[in-house]
Write a protein that holds these residues in place. Structure first.
Motif, short mmCIF file in Angstrom:
data_model
loop_
_atom_site.label_atom_id
_atom_site.label_comp_id
_atom_site.label_asym_id
_atom_site.label_seq_id
_atom_site.Cartn_x
_atom_site.Cartn_y
_atom_site.Cartn_z
N TYR A 165 7.31 -5.24 8.63
CA TYR A 165 5.79 -5.25 8.28
C TYR A 165 5.21 -6.41 8.62
CZ TYR A 165 1.76 -4.06 5.67
OH TYR A 165 0.46 -3.92 5.37
N ASN A 319 -5.03 4.54 6.58
CA ASN A 319 -4.43 3.40 6.30
C ASN A 319 -4.33 3.16 4.76
OD1 ASN A 319 -7.02 2.67 5.38
ND2 ASN A 319 -7.26 0.70 5.98
N GLU A 320 -3.84 4.32 3.85
CA GLU A 320 -3.63 4.35 2.63
C GLU A 320 -2.61 5.02 2.15
OE1 GLU A 320 -6.45 6.24 -0.91
OE2 GLU A 320 -7.49 4.36 0.00
N LEU A 322 -0.94 5.98 -1.56
CA LEU A 322 -1.05 6.04 -3.14
C LEU A 322 -2.12 5.09 -3.51
CD1 LEU A 322 2.66 5.79 -4.07
CD2 LEU A 322 1.18 7.83 -4.06
N GLY A 323 -3.27 4.93 -2.74
CA GLY A 323 -4.32 4.01 -3.25
C GLY A 323 -4.43 2.82 -2.73
N ILE A 324 -3.29 2.35 -1.97
CA ILE A 324 -3.00 0.94 -1.53
C ILE A 324 -3.29 0.80 -0.09
CG2 ILE A 324 -1.41 -0.94 -1.34
CD1 ILE A 324 0.22 0.47 -3.71
N ALA A 325 -4.13 0.21 0.39
CA ALA A 325 -4.55 -0.10 1.87
C ALA A 325 -3.43 -0.92 2.43
CB ALA A 325 -5.96 -0.87 1.89
N LEU A 326 -2.64 -0.35 3.63
CA LEU A 326 -1.73 -0.84 4.08
C LEU A 326 -1.87 -0.55 5.93
CD1 LEU A 326 1.23 0.55 2.03
CD2 LEU A 326 0.67 -1.85 2.06
N GLY A 397 0.28 8.65 3.66
CA GLY A 397 1.22 9.06 2.58
C GLY A 397 2.19 10.22 2.93
N THR A 400 4.81 8.98 5.24
CA THR A 400 5.55 7.96 4.59
C THR A 400 6.71 8.67 3.80
OG1 THR A 400 3.84 6.36 4.05
CG2 THR A 400 5.70 6.17 2.89
#
Length: 504
Positions: A165, A319-320, A322-326, A397, A400
């Motif tokens: 990452y 880029n999300e 579960l609501g988290i920007a990654l 999501g 993933t």
């Protein structure tokens, strides 16, 4: 390096689930995998965005580079078995990996293939030998071996998660933007690999006394001067190979020629070695070959991660999660490792629980299950097309979730496969068999590049939405092939089980 502070029996008679030496090898391997997976995640994106390659060429180049990384593990295993011993081979490989990473961190654009050349040869000396040392921590028939390899594999993935990452996220500019100047992002990404390899080697050198006789010279009958002459010749020879490897990696057609030769040659060498073994030992080696051949197909699909899936992540994912920007590419490169860390020990304990009740599936069935999970994951990658917007951007999501499913396939195959190689091969040829296991990965990487190049070529000059459909349909085909391979493995499991004799 040649002192023996404790004997092998003392190491193998450990109490509990894991020997303490496993922890030391765990951390050394963890940092080395940070280096390897961090660099792997950057390759295709770097070649497209910084070296100006089109996506088809980048996939072919990725396949060639990774194929050489794994192919050289066979050669590294051979020299460890015959001349250097596992420990010196590991140390030499680590040093070469440090040199390669430093070269890439200085000027990745102009020195790309030079740095890759050193890294390839270094990984070849490092990777198969630390796995062989893990196998020697256990007596033959110890039911704790599979759990030990599953735990070790968790260490592999902890390094892969962090490096996978951080390196690509920093290089692309989605992480630590204020700390790393834009013109140095790729340098810093590659530089991380050099730093962590130093930590890996320090971990090993400071704990190797606890390994007793494991990994020492295979030539104790020779005088010290004779041993050193052969060792120095090996070191010099590997350096001479660097420019040859650089030329062959830079020209993918050379890789094709090499792959036509190295696989058959390694099998012929194994058959030559088999002349000195008993019929029972040879049957076990034939069983090992079955696992090796099927693993090629597994890795050809799985390793789309570093090739076509990297480009899919860059072009077609939001880029999300579960609501988290990654970072989409950071997730693609590390999600699998994240799930392995969460579930590797649990899967290992499940095997132990089942073994105590005599209901544990044999290794062949585990391999078959691995392919079924792989098929499920690629079907999910295909299914992302139904959640895309008009611009061809779909859900990170759901993507993933595909890696979550594939992770269980990997846990059924990869750590179990490494364990099977050590159980099925005689002691004096273990490093070679482990090298062949990684050579199968080389073929998988090579075919992964070809598959990814075909997908990229089919989507050339397409809109982003059209490209999404081409990539997704390609993953549907891979899911179908993985399903067929899994069913075949389960059907032939009784035959392979007979070849394995007393090995579970």
């Amino acid at each position: 390096m040649d002192r023996i502070p404790i004997d092998l029996a003392h190491i193998q008679d450990f109490k509990g689930k894991y020997p303490k030496q496993l922890w030391y090898l765990f951390f050394s391997e963890m940092w080395e995998r940070f280096c390897f997976y961090g660099m792997r995640g950057m390759l295709v994106v770097f070649m497209v965005s910084q070296l100006g390659m089109n996506e088809k060429v980048a996939n072919l180049q990725y396949g060639a580079t990774q194929a050489w990384v794994y192919a050289f593990t066979f050669i590294g295993g051979l020299f460890a078995d015959k001349i250097l011993g596992l420990r010196k081979s590991l140390f030499w490989g680590g040093m070469l990996m440090i040199v390669g990473s430093i070269i890439l961190s200085i000027d990745p654009k102009n020195f790309f293939f030079i740095g890759i050349g050193f890294t390839i040869i270094g990984t070849g000396f490092f990777k198969p030998n630390i796995s062989s040392m893990v196998g020697q921590l256990y007596k033959d028939g110890d039911p704790r071996r599979d759990a030990g390899f599953s735990f070790f594999y968790m260490g592999v993935n902890l390094g892969a998660l962090i490096g996978g990452y951080i390196c690509i996220a920093v290089a692309e500019g989605s992480l630590w933007q204020s700390l790393v100047p834009e013109h140095l992002r790729w340098n810093v990404g590659f530089g991380f690999a050099a730093v962590v390899m130093v930590i890996s080697l320090l971990t090993f050198t400071q704990t190797q006394k606890s390994l007793g006789p494991i990994g020492l010279t295979p030539l104790p009958h020779l005088e010290l001067n004779q041993r050193r002459t052969r060792e120095i010749a090996t070191y010099v020879g590997s350096l001479v190979l660097v420019p040859i490897i650089i030329a062959m990696v830079a020209n993918t057609e050379y890789t094709s020629y090499f792959m036509m030769v190295i696989g058959p040659a390694s099998i012929l060498y194994l058959f030559y070695e088999m002349k000195s073994f008993t019929a029972v030992e040879n049957k076990k080696l034939l069983a090992a070959l079955v696992f090796i051949v099927f693993s090629i197909f597994f890795w050809a699909f799985f390793e789309q991660s570093g090739g076509s899936l990297s480009l899919f992540a860059a072009n077609n994912l939001n880029n999300e999660v579960l609501g988290i920007a990654l970072s989409p590419n950071g997730v693609n490169n590390s999600a699998n490792s994240f799930f392995v860390i969460g579930f590797a020990a649990l899967v290992g304990l499940v095997w132990l629980w089942m073994a105590k009740r005599n209901i544990e599936p044999n290794t062949v069935v585990k391999f078959g299950l691995g392919f079924l999970f792989l098929a499920g994951g690629f079907w999910i990658f295909y299914y992302t097309k139904f959640f895309a917007n008009e611009q061809g951007i779909t859900s990170l999501g759901i993507f993933t979730l595909g890696w979550f499913v594939i992770t269980f396939g990997e846990l059924c195959l990869s750590p179990i496969g490494m364990s099977a190689m050590t159980k099925l091969s005689p002691q004096k040829t273990q490093a070679v068999i482990m090298g062949m296991w990684f050579l199968a990965s080389a073929y998988g990487q090579y075919f992964a590049g070809l598959l990814g190049a075909n997908i990229a070529e089919a989507s050339e000059n397409a809109t982003n939405a059209e490209k999404l459909n081409v990539y997704a349909d390609g993953y549907y085909q891979l899911a179908l092939y993985a399903l067929i391979a899994g069913i075949v493995l389960i059907l032939i499991s009784p035959l392979v089980k007979k070849l394995m004799q007393d090995v579970k």
